[in-house]
Design an enzyme around this catalytic site. Structure first.
Site, PDB file in Angstrom:
ATOM      1  N   PRO A   2       0.822  -1.221   0.000  1.00 13.92           N
ATOM      2  CA  PRO A   2       0.000   0.000   0.000  1.00 13.92           C
ATOM      3  C   PRO A   2       0.851   1.264   0.000  1.00 13.92           C
ATOM      4  CG  PRO A   2      -0.073  -1.090   2.144  1.00 13.92           C
ATOM      5  CD  PRO A   2       0.658  -2.007   1.216  1.00 13.92           C
ATOM      6  N   GLU A   3       0.481   2.189  -0.852  1.00 11.17           N
ATOM      7  CA  GLU A   3       1.141   3.491  -0.898  1.00 11.17           C
ATOM      8  C   GLU A   3       0.093   4.551  -0.550  1.00 11.17           C
ATOM      9  OE1 GLU A   3       3.510   3.942  -4.484  1.00 11.17           O
ATOM     10  OE2 GLU A   3       3.889   1.787  -4.549  1.00 11.17           O
ATOM     11  N   ARG A 121       1.621 -11.167   5.739  1.00 14.31           N
ATOM     12  CA  ARG A 121       3.089 -11.170   5.819  1.00 14.31           C
ATOM     13  C   ARG A 121       3.611 -10.720   7.179  1.00 14.31           C
ATOM     14  NH1 ARG A 121       5.598 -10.658   0.669  1.00 14.31           N
ATOM     15  NH2 ARG A 121       7.547 -10.714   1.812  1.00 14.31           N
ATOM     16  N   ARG A 160      22.277  15.356  -6.698  1.00 20.25           N
ATOM     17  CA  ARG A 160      22.554  14.660  -7.950  1.00 20.25           C
ATOM     18  C   ARG A 160      22.214  13.196  -7.782  1.00 20.25           C
ATOM     19  NH1 ARG A 160      26.380  17.158 -11.363  1.00 20.25           N
ATOM     20  NH2 ARG A 160      26.546  19.363 -10.863  1.00 20.25           N
TER      21      ARG A 160
END
Ligand SMILES: [Zn+2]
Length: 278
Positions: A2-3, A121, A160
């Site tokens: 899930p995000e 999990r 960078r």
């Protein structure tokens, strides 16, 4: 995994109910069951004692955290944090329905429904939070907040690094993970290895718009789509590139390629997302 959109959708369901579920906000916890005490970070007994008899006053999200505000009859308040990690899910079910599998925490509510935290999990967890500022210190801005402008994104991208690794860094932008990094970069036509210092102002504006578009499109998705993201059982993918390696690009028809960027499986269109020459 899930995000931001998945967690936001789960919070919305806990606030409003729907899809056969009842709302959590406004409910009082009667009894707490901890079939897997390891789900609690910290003192499980203290969490159980604080939850029992407490009324849920609000459910909201910060990054990928679910924040549950609680009030006790004596006026004291408390806050619980839930992180779903890989496979966690939280919902309120009617007591009459069959108990789901992989329950790690359950709470009987005052209207007879049951709050259930499932997690096959077992990476997800629950904890009491005494200091929200400290808990969320170091998190980047919420990408859907008004305060998150292209200029803010430009400032956060300083340094960078390849753009995908940068987007996965929760200190840069909160809530993006592998799925929405790939979706946003495809929408913005940016190769995941593009160096941040190579991005033009137009690129950043485009990326900012793409991040928001990918997240918003997913938040309004149906429960079936949310289930897809967890179970992936044969239904058509709701995504443009994520998990679609080898399929044609929806924009140009080129076969989508799968590679590894920042240690994560990454899908991109080699035509639409060319790597700029340095
Ligand atoms: Zn393409």
């Amino acid at each position: 995994m899930p995000e931001l959109p998945e967690v936001e959708t789960i919070c919305w369901r806990l606030r409003h109910g729907g899809h056969g579920e009842t709302a959590l906000v406004g409910r009082t916890v009667m009894t707490v069951h901890l079939p897997d005490p390891a789900v609690v970070v910290g003192d499980a007994r203290l969490l159980t004692d604080l939850l029992t008899g407490a009324t849920v006053t609000a459910v909201w999200r910060r990054a990928k955290w679910i924040v549950v505000d609680l009030a006790r009859a004596n006026g004291a308040t408390a806050t619980a944090l839930i992180h779903l990690k890989m496979t966690g899910d939280v919902h309120v079910r009617a007591a009459a329905t069959a108990a789901p599998r992989f329950v790690r925490l359950a709470a009987d509510l005052d209207d007879g429904s049951v709050l259930v935290f499932t997690d096959p999990r077992r990476f997800g967890h629950v904890e009491l939070c005494v200091d929200l500022d400290a808990a969320f210190k170091g998190l980047g801005p919420e990408p859907l907040d008004d305060a998150f402008t292209p200029l803010v994104l430009r400032q956060r991208l300083r340094g960078r690094r390849p753009i995908k690794a940068t987007l996965l860094d929760q200190a840069v932008v909160a809530g993006l993970g592998n799925i929405y990094a790939d979706e946003s970069l495809w929408l913005a036509r940016l190769h995941p290895l593009t160096r941040t210092e190579a991005l033009s102002d137009d690129d950043v504006v485009n990326l900012h718009r793409s991040i928001r578009h990918a997240l918003r499109a997913s938040i309004t998705a149906s429960k079936d789509e949310l289930a897809w993201r967890y179970a992936n059982r044969g239904a058509p993918s709701p995504f443009q590139v994520y998990d679609r390696g080898g399929e044609p690009c929806l924009r140009c028809g080129t076969s989508l390629s799968t590679t590894t960027v920042a240690g994560r499986t990454t899908v991109l269109c080699p035509t639409c997302q060319a790597l700029p020459a340095v």
